[in-house]
Write an enzyme that holds these catalytic residues in place. Structure first.
Site, short mmCIF file in Angstrom:
data_model
loop_
_atom_site.label_atom_id
_atom_site.label_comp_id
_atom_site.label_asym_id
_atom_site.label_seq_id
_atom_site.Cartn_x
_atom_site.Cartn_y
_atom_site.Cartn_z
N LYS A 114 35.53 -11.69 9.43
CA LYS A 114 35.16 -12.81 8.50
C LYS A 114 34.06 -12.25 7.21
CE LYS A 114 35.59 -16.84 11.27
NZ LYS A 114 35.08 -18.21 11.97
N ARG A 148 36.49 -14.37 20.16
CA ARG A 148 37.93 -14.67 19.47
C ARG A 148 37.91 -13.61 18.46
NH1 ARG A 148 40.02 -17.56 14.89
NH2 ARG A 148 42.08 -18.68 15.42
#
Length: 365
Positions: free
Chosen positions: A301, A336
């Site tokens: 991210k 995740r």
């Protein structure tokens, strides 16, 4: 008993982690029934929108106070395992949820498996062999600027992959905001719903999950209808995200979902600034107070790029592993990730060091 304002909201964050509980009877507590032990809490006292007090309290002080004891009990309680098809997911150590995108526009691996469900399923099987506990299949990108996908197209992308993976007895999650996609994926063999809108994007989503009686991940987003495009503007991101998730869990339970089947996700990157994301990462242990397993989705991210010379998504493995291990060190149960093999390996090495620390000669002193 602690002298605490009657109208204030109270929060406990586990701190002062220790290598071993040996010799610490009554002075240490086990975090969520997992591998970690800690010897104190940070008590945060909030009135209105302001922290009015922060101090360290001992395990004994927290357990003796009638307002803090229920929070402490939720923090230390073992999390109930999830039954995912033929597999049982236990939360006594961190596990990997591997991302399997069936999208042309994912910011990290878009298009890799588009149009070839057999190859996508094989990739999922390989991630399971590498040690991933869950395969998270998604057919719509949630990156900033991504276009909404019609539910029919989303179903066409994910169902053939899920059906193939189900035949391999893998534990499967469907990453979607749409009720129709949830229904189709669950019918094809998915076991868990992972919704970045916490069942708020689609008016039927909560009904679908309650009727299916399946586990669900509720993720925080500043604006659940807009996802990554939403903007937060938080005065205190850690407390505000905690309050939102706690309220959302209660609402979902009231609608008929078993609390033991709810996983929470603070939503790193969704309508949050770098400062917000860092506050959430450093304060992750606070979320154990809600009493649900925690999922951390920080892989590749923007937070990694922002801290690493604007590295593009495909060059964010090292930063992603750093965030994953930070989460593991604060008791996060599910990570995740895009890079299943590397993440599982990192966790195994981390686990080996944790186990060695508990049996070292100094541990009993």
């Amino acid at each position: 008993m602690l002298d605490l304002p009657a109208a204030a909201r109270l929060y406990l964050r586990p701190i002062q982690f220790v290598d071993t509980p040996i010799g610490g009877d009554g002075a240490v507590a086990r975090l969520a029934g997992g591998l970690l032990w800690f010897s104190a809490y940070e008590l945060i006292v909030v009135e209105g929108c302001t922290r009015i007090r922060q101090r360290v309290v001992s395990i004994a002080e927290a357990e003796a106070d009638p307002r803090l004891a229920p929070i402490a009990a939720r923090i230390t309680a073992s999390r109930v395992p999830l039954t995912l098809g033929t597999r049982t997911l236990r939360f006594d150590q961190p596990q990997v949820m591997a991302i399997l995108n069936m999208t042309p526009d994912s910011f990290s691996d878009g298009g890799k498996h588009m149009g070839d469900p057999a190859a996508a399923a094989q990739s999922g099987v390989e991630m399971s062999i590498a040690g991933a506990a869950i395969l998270d299949v998604g057919g719509e990108s949630t990156r900033p600027g991504a276009e909404t996908v019609w539910e029919g197209d989303e179903i066409a992308r994910v169902v053939p992959v899920i059906a193939r993976l189900a035949a391999s007895s893998a534990a499967i999650s469907i990453d979607t905001r749409k009720a129709a996609v949830m229904e189709a994926a669950l019918a094809a063999g998915a076991h868990l719903v992972n919704d970045v809108s916490a069942l708020l994007y689609d008016d039927r989503a909560l009904e679908v999950v309650a009727r299916a009686d399946c586990p669900v991940v509720l993720m925080h987003a500043a604006d659940p209808k807009r996802g990554a495009q939403g903007k937060g503007g938080y005065a205190d991101p850690l407390i505000e995200v905690y309050d939102w998730l706690e309220a959302r869990v209660e609402a979902v339970v009231a609608a008929g979902v078993d609390r033991a089947k709810i996983v929470i996700d603070p939503g790193i990157g969704f309508g949050k600034s770098l400062a917000d994301n860092l506050a959430l990462m450093n304060g992750l242990a606070l979320f154990h107070g809600i009493g649900c397993p925690i999922l951390l989705g920080a892989s590749r991210k923007r937070i990694v790029g922002a801290l690493a010379n604007e590295a593009p998504a495909e060059q964010r493995l090292g930063g992603s592993l750093a965030l994953a291990l930070k989460g593991a060190a604060l008791g996060v149960q599910l990570l995740r990730v895009h890079d299943a093999f590397e993440s599982v390996q990192a966790l195994r090495v981390w686990r080996g060091m944790e186990d060695a620390a508990r049996t070292a000669p100094h541990a009993a002193l």
